[in-house]
Design a protein around this motif. Structure first.
Motif, PDB file in Angstrom:
ATOM      1  N   TYR A 115       0.861  -1.180  -0.105  1.00 18.71           N
ATOM      2  CA  TYR A 115       0.188  -0.062   0.051  1.00 18.71           C
ATOM      3  C   TYR A 115       0.832   1.116   0.019  1.00 18.71           C
ATOM      4  O   TYR A 115       0.525   2.357   0.642  1.00 18.71           O
ATOM      5  CB  TYR A 115      -0.868  -0.049   1.216  1.00 18.71           C
ATOM      6  CG  TYR A 115      -1.864  -1.167   1.196  1.00 18.71           C
ATOM      7  CD1 TYR A 115      -3.304  -1.374   0.557  1.00 18.71           C
ATOM      8  CD2 TYR A 115      -1.496  -2.679   1.974  1.00 18.71           C
ATOM      9  CE1 TYR A 115      -3.955  -2.215   0.373  1.00 18.71           C
ATOM     10  CE2 TYR A 115      -2.291  -3.409   1.854  1.00 18.71           C
ATOM     11  CZ  TYR A 115      -3.565  -3.248   1.001  1.00 18.71           C
ATOM     12  OH  TYR A 115      -4.327  -4.443   1.022  1.00 18.71           O
ATOM     13  N   ARG A 118      -0.471   4.637  -0.496  1.00 15.26           N
ATOM     14  CA  ARG A 118      -1.854   4.979   0.355  1.00 15.26           C
ATOM     15  C   ARG A 118      -1.350   5.573   1.652  1.00 15.26           C
ATOM     16  O   ARG A 118       0.001   5.633   2.106  1.00 15.26           O
ATOM     17  CB  ARG A 118      -2.719   3.725   0.779  1.00 15.26           C
ATOM     18  CG  ARG A 118      -3.336   2.976  -0.347  1.00 15.26           C
ATOM     19  CD  ARG A 118      -4.669   3.617  -1.097  1.00 15.26           C
ATOM     20  NE  ARG A 118      -5.146   3.008  -2.181  1.00 15.26           N
ATOM     21  CZ  ARG A 118      -6.167   2.583  -2.241  1.00 15.26           C
ATOM     22  NH1 ARG A 118      -7.002   2.778  -1.125  1.00 15.26           N
ATOM     23  NH2 ARG A 118      -6.646   1.953  -3.293  1.00 15.26           N
ATOM     24  N   ASN A 122      -4.944   4.145   5.804  1.00 11.65           N
ATOM     25  CA  ASN A 122      -5.008   3.098   5.219  1.00 11.65           C
ATOM     26  C   ASN A 122      -4.477   1.699   5.508  1.00 11.65           C
ATOM     27  O   ASN A 122      -4.743   0.631   5.620  1.00 11.65           O
ATOM     28  CB  ASN A 122      -4.855   3.145   3.575  1.00 11.65           C
ATOM     29  CG  ASN A 122      -6.154   3.945   2.887  1.00 11.65           C
ATOM     30  OD1 ASN A 122      -6.139   4.998   3.063  1.00 11.65           O
ATOM     31  ND2 ASN A 122      -7.107   3.293   2.265  1.00 11.65           N
ATOM     32  N   LYS A 123      -2.979   2.245   5.653  1.00 11.37           N
ATOM     33  CA  LYS A 123      -2.005   1.291   6.144  1.00 11.37           C
ATOM     34  C   LYS A 123      -2.473   0.749   7.581  1.00 11.37           C
ATOM     35  O   LYS A 123      -2.389  -0.531   8.198  1.00 11.37           O
ATOM     36  CB  LYS A 123      -0.644   1.763   6.323  1.00 11.37           C
ATOM     37  CG  LYS A 123      -0.043   2.118   4.799  1.00 11.37           C
ATOM     38  CD  LYS A 123       1.118   2.707   4.780  1.00 11.37           C
ATOM     39  CE  LYS A 123       1.488   3.080   3.490  1.00 11.37           C
ATOM     40  NZ  LYS A 123       2.751   3.942   3.226  1.00 11.37           N
TER      41      LYS A 123
END
Length: 173
Positions: A115, A118, A122-123
């Motif tokens: 990711y 991102r 999000n992570k």
């Protein structure tokens, strides 16, 4: 809502039919060749499963917990205006705790790589979902993973208590 797809093409077709998010569709399409097993669409609250990528029944349960249990569940527990704050805290705590824990560091490294485009929220969402998988499938957590899981439960419990203006015993292991 759960949508079952039978292969990568079917997954993309069903997602395109059901989701209003062109951005997430482009992201999904760009990653479909990597063998996406499933995902949660926050725009519609729908879980998509790609049967061609699910290995067995245990894998399907693990995937359901990952997608619905954490990705979907945290959105139902945490008020929208606080969600990014909580998810960023999960990420920052995971990074800090991972410094002395190779297993958690491996999760953080994998999430950061997968990711990379991102943000922290999000992570953090992905890291939390991976820890939730281990909890629900009764895998042992390392001390660092347990510490992170305890922090997640405490933060969510505090938010619920703040919202309900009372102590919350809703969360347990």
């Amino acid at each position: 809502k759960i949508v079952i797809a039978y292969n990568d093409t079917d997954l993309l077709n069903k997602y395109e039919e059901l989701s209003p998010s062109k951005v997430d569709y482009d992201y999904l399409k760009g990653n479909a060749e990597k063998g996406i097993r499933g995902f949660y669409d926050p725009n519609t609250g729908t879980i998509f499963f790609n049967l061609s990528q699910i290995r067995n029944e245990r894998d399907a349960v693990r995937l359901w917990i990952h997608e619905q249990g954490f990705h979907g569940g945290i959105r139902k527990l945490v008020p929208p205006q606080m969600l990014d704050v909580v998810l960023k805290r999960i990420y920052d705590s995971a990074v800090s705790l991972a410094k002395n824990n190779p297993e958690l560091q491996a999760i953080v490294d994998e999430v950061n790589k997968k990711y990379a485009d991102r943000g922290k929220a999000n992570k953090g969402n992905e890291i939390g979902a991976r820890i939730a998988e281990k909890v629900i499938t009764e895998q042992d957590l390392t001390p660092a993973e347990q510490s992170l899981w305890d922090k997640i439960k405490e933060w969510v419990s505090q938010l619920i208590a703040r919202i309900t203006k009372s102590k919350s015993d809703l969360l347990s292991e």
